[in-house]
Design a protein around this motif. Structure first.
Motif, PDB file in Angstrom:
ATOM      1  N   GLU A  31       0.813  -1.197   0.000  1.00 25.65           N
ATOM      2  CA  GLU A  31       0.000   0.000   0.000  1.00 25.65           C
ATOM      3  C   GLU A  31       0.855   1.259   0.000  1.00 25.65           C
ATOM      4  O   GLU A  31       2.007   1.243   0.440  1.00 25.65           O
ATOM      5  CB  GLU A  31      -0.916   0.020   1.225  1.00 25.65           C
ATOM      6  CG  GLU A  31      -1.812  -1.198   1.332  1.00 25.65           C
ATOM      7  CD  GLU A  31      -2.602  -1.223   2.613  1.00 25.65           C
ATOM      8  OE1 GLU A  31      -3.520  -2.061   2.723  1.00 25.65           O
ATOM      9  OE2 GLU A  31      -2.314  -0.396   3.510  1.00 25.65           O
ATOM     10  N   CYS A  78      -2.934   0.227  -3.799  1.00 31.74           N
ATOM     11  CA  CYS A  78      -2.528  -1.093  -3.328  1.00 31.74           C
ATOM     12  C   CYS A  78      -2.214  -1.958  -4.538  1.00 31.74           C
ATOM     13  O   CYS A  78      -3.033  -2.066  -5.457  1.00 31.74           O
ATOM     14  CB  CYS A  78      -3.644  -1.719  -2.491  1.00 31.74           C
ATOM     15  SG  CYS A  78      -3.368  -3.432  -1.997  1.00 31.74           S
ATOM     16  N   TRP A 102     -11.237  -2.116   0.647  1.00 35.50           N
ATOM     17  CA  TRP A 102     -10.537  -1.309   1.638  1.00 35.50           C
ATOM     18  C   TRP A 102     -11.301  -1.364   2.946  1.00 35.50           C
ATOM     19  O   TRP A 102     -12.526  -1.219   2.963  1.00 35.50           O
ATOM     20  CB  TRP A 102     -10.408   0.141   1.185  1.00 35.50           C
ATOM     21  CG  TRP A 102      -9.441   0.343   0.063  1.00 35.50           C
ATOM     22  CD1 TRP A 102      -9.719   0.381  -1.268  1.00 35.50           C
ATOM     23  CD2 TRP A 102      -8.029   0.531   0.185  1.00 35.50           C
ATOM     24  NE1 TRP A 102      -8.569   0.592  -1.994  1.00 35.50           N
ATOM     25  CE2 TRP A 102      -7.516   0.684  -1.128  1.00 35.50           C
ATOM     26  CE3 TRP A 102      -7.146   0.593   1.268  1.00 35.50           C
ATOM     27  CZ2 TRP A 102      -6.155   0.891  -1.382  1.00 35.50           C
ATOM     28  CZ3 TRP A 102      -5.797   0.793   1.010  1.00 35.50           C
ATOM     29  CH2 TRP A 102      -5.315   0.944  -0.293  1.00 35.50           C
ATOM     30  N   CYS A 123      -5.784  -2.765   2.817  1.00 40.67           N
ATOM     31  CA  CYS A 123      -6.170  -3.313   1.529  1.00 40.67           C
ATOM     32  C   CYS A 123      -6.401  -4.812   1.677  1.00 40.67           C
ATOM     33  O   CYS A 123      -5.648  -5.501   2.364  1.00 40.67           O
ATOM     34  CB  CYS A 123      -5.068  -3.041   0.503  1.00 40.67           C
ATOM     35  SG  CYS A 123      -5.352  -3.747  -1.133  1.00 40.67           S
ATOM     36  N   GLY A 183      -3.038  -6.226   3.230  1.00 39.69           N
ATOM     37  CA  GLY A 183      -1.908  -5.327   3.254  1.00 39.69           C
ATOM     38  C   GLY A 183      -1.504  -5.032   4.680  1.00 39.69           C
ATOM     39  O   GLY A 183      -2.178  -5.426   5.641  1.00 39.69           O
TER      40      GLY A 183
END
Length: 121
Positions: A6, A22, A36, A95, A112
Protein backbone atom coordinates in the motif's frame (compact mmCIF):
# COMPACT_ATOMS: atom_id res chain seq x y z
CA UNK A 1 2.97 -16.22 -1.80
CA UNK A 2 0.87 -13.10 -2.36
CA UNK A 3 1.86 -9.67 -1.16
CA UNK A 4 -0.18 -6.47 -1.02
CA UNK A 5 1.77 -3.24 -0.90
CA UNK A 6 0.00 0.00 0.00
CA UNK A 7 0.89 3.63 -0.43
CA UNK A 8 -0.69 7.06 -0.13
CA UNK A 9 -1.51 7.41 3.56
CA UNK A 10 -0.69 10.58 5.43
CA UNK A 11 -1.88 13.63 7.32
CA UNK A 12 -4.40 16.02 5.78
CA UNK A 13 -6.73 18.75 6.95
CA UNK A 14 -10.50 18.35 6.97
CA UNK A 15 -11.89 18.91 3.50
CA UNK A 16 -8.72 17.69 1.84
CA UNK A 17 -8.12 14.71 -0.41
CA UNK A 18 -5.97 11.62 -0.34
CA UNK A 19 -5.48 8.72 -2.72
CA UNK A 20 -4.57 5.26 -1.47
CA UNK A 21 -3.10 2.62 -3.76
CA UNK A 22 -2.53 -1.09 -3.33
CA UNK A 23 -0.62 -3.43 -5.62
CA UNK A 24 -0.83 -7.22 -5.46
CA UNK A 25 2.11 -9.39 -6.47
CA UNK A 26 3.05 -13.06 -6.39
CA UNK A 27 1.86 -16.27 -8.03
CA UNK A 28 -1.56 -14.88 -8.86
CA UNK A 29 -3.85 -16.85 -11.12
CA UNK A 30 -6.94 -14.73 -10.51
CA UNK A 31 -7.48 -11.56 -8.52
CA UNK A 32 -11.11 -11.49 -7.46
CA UNK A 33 -12.91 -8.98 -5.23
CA UNK A 34 -10.76 -6.28 -3.66
CA UNK A 35 -11.65 -3.96 -0.82
CA UNK A 36 -10.54 -1.31 1.64
CA UNK A 37 -11.13 -1.60 5.38
CA UNK A 38 -10.31 0.77 8.22
CA UNK A 39 -9.82 0.48 11.95
CA UNK A 40 -9.14 2.67 14.98
CA UNK A 41 -7.93 1.39 18.37
CA UNK A 42 -10.80 -0.04 20.39
CA UNK A 43 -13.07 -0.18 17.37
CA UNK A 44 -14.08 -3.03 15.10
CA UNK A 45 -12.55 -3.05 11.67
CA UNK A 46 -15.12 -1.85 9.15
CA UNK A 47 -15.52 -2.33 5.45
CA UNK A 48 -15.15 0.97 3.59
CA UNK A 49 -15.50 -0.03 -0.04
CA UNK A 50 -15.43 -3.11 -2.24
CA UNK A 51 -15.06 -3.67 -5.93
CA UNK A 52 -15.68 -6.88 -7.84
CA UNK A 53 -13.46 -8.31 -10.53
CA UNK A 54 -15.75 -6.76 -13.13
CA UNK A 55 -15.82 -3.35 -11.46
CA UNK A 56 -19.05 -3.37 -9.43
CA UNK A 57 -18.50 -1.16 -6.38
CA UNK A 58 -20.17 -0.83 -2.97
CA UNK A 59 -19.53 1.69 -0.22
CA UNK A 60 -20.01 2.29 3.46
CA UNK A 61 -22.91 4.74 3.79
CA UNK A 62 -20.81 7.39 5.52
CA UNK A 63 -18.35 7.62 2.62
CA UNK A 64 -20.78 7.54 -0.29
CA UNK A 65 -20.30 10.51 -2.58
CA UNK A 66 -16.86 11.23 -1.11
CA UNK A 67 -14.82 8.08 -1.76
CA UNK A 68 -14.31 6.25 -5.04
CA UNK A 69 -12.81 2.79 -5.37
CA UNK A 70 -11.27 1.67 -8.65
CA UNK A 71 -9.07 -1.10 -9.97
CA UNK A 72 -6.75 -1.89 -12.84
CA UNK A 73 -6.79 -5.62 -13.52
CA UNK A 74 -3.84 -5.42 -15.89
CA UNK A 75 -1.69 -3.94 -13.12
CA UNK A 76 -3.24 -5.86 -10.19
CA UNK A 77 -3.98 -2.64 -8.36
CA UNK A 78 -6.85 -1.14 -6.42
CA UNK A 79 -7.13 2.50 -5.41
CA UNK A 80 -9.28 4.54 -3.06
CA UNK A 81 -9.76 8.20 -3.89
CA UNK A 82 -10.86 10.02 -0.75
CA UNK A 83 -12.29 13.52 -1.07
CA UNK A 84 -13.90 15.90 1.42
CA UNK A 85 -12.15 14.09 4.24
CA UNK A 86 -13.49 14.40 7.78
CA UNK A 87 -11.82 13.80 11.15
CA UNK A 88 -14.08 10.76 11.51
CA UNK A 89 -12.23 9.20 8.56
CA UNK A 90 -9.06 8.97 10.64
CA UNK A 91 -8.00 5.32 10.85
CA UNK A 92 -5.55 2.73 9.66
CA UNK A 93 -6.66 1.68 6.21
CA UNK A 94 -6.10 -1.89 5.02
CA UNK A 95 -6.17 -3.31 1.53
CA UNK A 96 -7.76 -6.73 1.07
CA UNK A 97 -7.90 -9.04 -1.92
CA UNK A 98 -9.48 -12.40 -2.61
CA UNK A 99 -6.83 -14.22 -4.63
CA UNK A 100 -6.53 -17.57 -6.39
CA UNK A 101 -2.89 -18.64 -6.45
CA UNK A 102 -1.00 -21.41 -8.21
CA UNK A 103 -0.69 -23.41 -4.98
CA UNK A 104 -4.37 -23.67 -4.05
CA UNK A 105 -7.65 -24.82 -5.57
CA UNK A 106 -9.74 -22.23 -3.74
CA UNK A 107 -9.20 -18.49 -3.30
CA UNK A 108 -7.61 -17.04 -0.17
CA UNK A 109 -7.74 -13.62 1.43
CA UNK A 110 -4.64 -11.46 1.46
CA UNK A 111 -4.15 -8.32 3.54
CA UNK A 112 -1.91 -5.33 3.25
CA UNK A 113 0.13 -4.03 6.18
CA UNK A 114 -2.09 -1.00 6.68
CA UNK A 115 -1.48 2.69 6.15
CA UNK A 116 -2.34 5.50 8.55
CA UNK A 117 -4.75 8.22 7.46
CA UNK A 118 -5.09 11.16 9.82
CA UNK A 119 -7.52 14.00 9.20
CA UNK A 120 -7.13 17.09 11.37
CA UNK A 121 -9.90 19.55 12.21
Amino acid sequence: QVQLVESGGGLVQAGGSLRLSCTASGSILSLNAMSWHRQNPGKQRELVATISRRGVANYLDSVKGRFTISRDNAKNTVALQMNSLKPEDTAVYYCNANVLTSRSVIPNDAWGQGTQVTVSS
